[in-house]
Design an enzyme around this catalytic site. Structure first.
Site, mmCIF file in Angstrom:
data_model
loop_
_atom_site.group_PDB
_atom_site.id
_atom_site.type_symbol
_atom_site.label_atom_id
_atom_site.label_comp_id
_atom_site.label_asym_id
_atom_site.label_seq_id
_atom_site.Cartn_x
_atom_site.Cartn_y
_atom_site.Cartn_z
ATOM 1 N N GLU A 35 0.872 -1.169 0.000
ATOM 2 C CA GLU A 35 0.000 0.000 0.000
ATOM 3 C C GLU A 35 0.914 1.226 0.000
ATOM 4 O O GLU A 35 1.811 1.325 0.838
ATOM 5 C CB GLU A 35 -0.877 0.001 1.264
ATOM 6 C CG GLU A 35 -1.839 1.164 1.242
ATOM 7 C CD GLU A 35 -2.774 1.213 2.453
ATOM 8 O OE1 GLU A 35 -2.712 0.317 3.316
ATOM 9 O OE2 GLU A 35 -3.554 2.180 2.503
ATOM 10 N N ARG A 260 5.468 -13.071 9.483
ATOM 11 C CA ARG A 260 6.134 -11.824 9.136
ATOM 12 C C ARG A 260 7.466 -11.722 9.857
ATOM 13 O O ARG A 260 7.699 -12.400 10.855
ATOM 14 C CB ARG A 260 5.246 -10.618 9.403
ATOM 15 C CG ARG A 260 4.893 -10.362 10.851
ATOM 16 C CD ARG A 260 3.751 -9.360 10.962
ATOM 17 N NE ARG A 260 4.122 -8.028 10.537
ATOM 18 C CZ ARG A 260 3.485 -7.335 9.593
ATOM 19 N NH1 ARG A 260 2.457 -7.873 8.954
ATOM 20 N NH2 ARG A 260 3.853 -6.139 9.287
ATOM 21 N N LYS A 270 4.685 0.699 9.499
ATOM 22 C CA LYS A 270 4.756 1.938 8.720
ATOM 23 C C LYS A 270 4.163 3.103 9.488
ATOM 24 O O LYS A 270 4.641 4.224 9.399
ATOM 25 C CB LYS A 270 3.995 1.763 7.402
ATOM 26 C CG LYS A 270 4.853 1.179 6.302
ATOM 27 C CD LYS A 270 4.136 1.238 4.970
ATOM 28 C CE LYS A 270 3.261 0.026 4.783
ATOM 29 N NZ LYS A 270 2.597 -0.038 3.478
HETATM 30 P P1 ATP Z 1 2.995 -2.385 8.011
HETATM 31 O O1 ATP Z 1 2.215 -3.167 9.008
HETATM 32 O O2 ATP Z 1 4.439 -2.249 8.327
HETATM 33 O O3 ATP Z 1 2.370 -1.103 7.638
HETATM 34 P P2 ATP Z 1 1.736 -3.664 5.832
HETATM 35 O O4 ATP Z 1 1.597 -5.128 5.853
HETATM 36 O O5 ATP Z 1 0.559 -2.841 6.154
HETATM 37 O O6 ATP Z 1 3.000 -3.280 6.707
HETATM 38 P P3 ATP Z 1 1.756 -3.447 3.013
HETATM 39 O O7 ATP Z 1 2.156 -2.319 2.174
HETATM 40 O O8 ATP Z 1 0.320 -3.826 3.057
HETATM 41 O O9 ATP Z 1 2.288 -3.160 4.453
HETATM 42 O O10 ATP Z 1 2.638 -4.734 2.694
HETATM 43 C C1 ATP Z 1 2.968 -5.213 1.430
HETATM 44 C C2 ATP Z 1 3.373 -6.648 1.543
HETATM 45 O O11 ATP Z 1 4.501 -6.779 2.418
HETATM 46 C C3 ATP Z 1 2.255 -7.466 2.155
HETATM 47 O O12 ATP Z 1 2.087 -8.631 1.374
HETATM 48 C C4 ATP Z 1 2.732 -7.772 3.539
HETATM 49 O O13 ATP Z 1 2.264 -8.997 3.961
HETATM 50 C C5 ATP Z 1 4.251 -7.759 3.382
HETATM 51 N N1 ATP Z 1 4.888 -7.395 4.655
HETATM 52 C C6 ATP Z 1 4.721 -6.252 5.363
HETATM 53 N N2 ATP Z 1 5.407 -6.284 6.515
HETATM 54 C C7 ATP Z 1 6.055 -7.482 6.540
HETATM 55 C C8 ATP Z 1 6.931 -8.126 7.469
HETATM 56 N N3 ATP Z 1 7.285 -7.545 8.596
HETATM 57 N N4 ATP Z 1 7.385 -9.355 7.158
HETATM 58 C C9 ATP Z 1 7.039 -9.941 6.000
HETATM 59 N N5 ATP Z 1 6.217 -9.401 5.098
HETATM 60 C C10 ATP Z 1 5.722 -8.183 5.340
HETATM 61 MG MG MG Z 2 -1.202 -3.000 4.993
#
Ligand code: ATP
Ligand code: MG
Length: 553
Positions: A35, A260, A270
């Protein structure tokens, strides 16, 4: 790029192998779906390495898809930064997509659900919807608007789209089962009203699909075969499957979840990282203390080290916490043979070698990297005045101190033995200069072996030394933040001493270093030339990692 393959086996790879073998798929399509509401961090790298790595290994394709269905938090700046970071990590997407380009498709699918009696417009407020949802032990309650007719729903949904209602006045909900043991299936909201300008679609829409509805449709439209996400989405898989089934999409993607990445001493959300940027605790998303890809890049981590780290940690069905020292191990490994060795003085102390001829400068030979002879030799000046590290001198040393103290002799790396003869102090009693003598017979490489010394110091010739700034880093948070839920607690944990700046000197031949150049400073560690702060007059060096670690892989 075979280097990018996920070399270790893991449960998702096993599924892919089985799916190809059984003929369920002829080839695979994965996607990395960030995102654009912030910069990528090291956790995202794990997902990137997995998704792109699988496609590379099995000759498939990977889409970079911006999951931009929430106009309130998304921004073009993030889109650009994410593209740059994925490329820098060494990956090239087969297609670049924006979920917002599929809004028409999603809207049609919402209409289809309404027509099938599988979605309804609800007037309950967000608060009421939450109350009606029930709990893990109690079933939910049906909304009084649940049994609107198809015609009424179609009309109201169209009015929602046409901007007839304010934010939150109405939502579209999937009509599934208010008593399902899985709360995600208790009529989840699939469309909401948001009067906001979207970075891609502008003001065309004022209704936006929710993630749980949008994501499976995005995957289906792109022909994604293996939709890989993190473990928190496991309970949403039945809803994912319901959307695919009910919307009658041609492709039938499947969701798989993996654990994760969490790192010790590291904030990895984020939202929190954004807060650190917004409240100016750090100097932007690419501050070298940030666990963002751009921060790691600026700090001096290499794409190879991040990829190797991500492969080593593996992919499991549980979320563990990985020691940040493991990431550091991989950058050390990567730079060991690549980075030139050099000398730099972080906290300088002037030394005058009183028996060295005044005005004389000699050039000494030194290997650029003793572990990689191909890198050749460099020449370093030596003269009557040099700088050593303040920490390498003690007036009243404890036992077993082998560095400089009055009357003691040490070796200067690549040069001579020197002996401390006199300590010069200012009026406050601080040591400001040392007077030493050198023994010309002890020149490095001369084979001198009449006597031995225990300490070897690094140094820089003073008249030609290049003034340099050294930036050393400590964790941004004082303790692990995983427990904290409140904003306030999180900001309270910020370490006020996460950045240390020192004004020192580097070797004369380092005048023209460029942003991104990496060096190993003898006895200090690996440093990266900061691309933003370095000027023609003064290079700025970021400590990537110190030399030694107790970490064992
Ligand atoms: P955050 O919680 O840090 O904001 P998010 O999951 O909301 O991260 P996205 O932009 O939705 O961020 O993530 C894009 C991809 O990266 C998703 O498929 C998510 O599962 C993966 N991802 C995000 N954080 C991690 C992590 N700590 N370990 C592994 N994969 C991750
Ligand atoms: Mg997300």
């Amino acid at each position: 790029m075979s280097d990018n393959a996920t070399n270790a086996s893991n449960f998702i790879k096993t599924i892919v192998i089985d799916d190809l073998k059984s003929g369920k798929h002829d080839s695979i399509v994965t996607r990395f779906p960030p995102e654009p509401n912030g910069y990528l961090h090291i956790g995202h790298a794990k997902s990137i390495v997995l998704n792109f790595g699988l496609a590379d290994e099995f000759n498939g394709k990977t889409n970079l898809r911006f999951d931009d269905t929430n106009p309130l938090k998304e921004d073009q700046e993030y889109v650009d930064a994410i593209k740059e970071d994925v490329k820098w990590l060494g990956y090239d997407w087969d297609n670049l997509f924006f979920a917002s380009d599929y809004f028409d498709f999603m809207y049609e699918k919402a209409i289809l659900l309404i027509k099938k009696g599988l979605a309804y417009v609800d007037d309950l407020s967000a608060e009421e919807i939450r109350e009606y949802r029930g709990t893990l032990t109690e079933p939910g309650k049906e909304s009084p608007f649940r049994n609107r007719t198809v015609e009424e729903n179609l009309e109201l949904f169209e009015q929602m789209k046409d901007g007839k209602f304010g934010n939150g006045e109405k939502v579209l909900r999937a009509k599934i089962d208010m008593s399902s043991p899985n709360i995600n299936l208790r009529d989840p909201v699939i469309y909401r009203i948001a009067h906001a300008t979207h970075h891609n679609t502008g003001d065309k829409w004022c209704i936006y699909p929710m993630y749980a509805f949008a994501h499976p449709l995005e995957d289906a439209l792109e022909g994604v075969t293996h939709s890989i996400c993190t473990l928190e989405f496991e309970d949403q898989r039945p809803l994912y499957d319901w959307v695919i089934e009910s919307c009658e999409t041609e492709a039938k993607p499947h969701q798989y979840e993996f654990g994760r990445l969490n790192l010790t001493d590291t904030v990895m959300s984020k939202r929190k990282l954004k807060q650190l940027v917004d409240e100016e605790v750090v100097d932007g998303w690419d501050d070298p203390r940030m666990p963002t890809i751009s921060g790691l890049r600026r700090r001096g981590f290499t794409p190879e080290s991040i990829r190797n780290f991500c492969r080593e940690i593996g992919v499991a069905k549980t979320s563990g916490i990985v020691d940040v020292q493991m990431l550091e191990h991989f950058v050390r490994e990567d730079l060991k043979l690549k980075a030139p060795r050099t000398m730099g003085i972080v906290k300088p102390l002037k030394v005058v070698i009183t028996n060295y001829p005044e005005g004389q400068v000699e050039m000494l030979d030194a290997e650029i990297n003793p572990e990689n002879e191909e890198m050749g030799m460099r020449q370093i000046p030596f003269s009557r005045e040099i700088y050593i590290e303040q920490e390498d001198f003690m007036e009243n040393p404890p036992k077993k101190y082998f560095r400089l103290f009055p009357g003691n002799e040490v070796r200067l790396k690549h040069a001579y033995f020197i002996k401390c003869e006199e300590v010069i102090k200012d009026e406050n009693g601080n040591v400001v200069e040392l007077h030493c003598t050198y023994d010309p017979k002890t020149k490095s490489g001369s084979g001198f072996n009449e006597r031995k010394v225990k300490g070897t110091l690094h140094w820089v010739e003073a008249t030609q030394a290049v003034p340099a700034e050294f930036r050393l880093f400590n964790p941004l948070l004082q303790e692990d933040d995983e427990e904290s839920t409140e904003e306030k607690t999180f900001m309270d944990q910020v370490n006020p001493n996460s950045l240390e700046i020192h004004e020192g000197f580097v070797e004369a031949n380092m005048k023209d270093v460029k942003g991104g150049d990496k060096f190993q400073f003898f006895r200090h560690g690996y440093f990266n030339v900061d691309p933003k702060l370095t000027t023609a007059e003064k290079p700025v060096f970021n400590l990537i990692v110190s030399l030694k670690s107790s970490f064992k892989i």
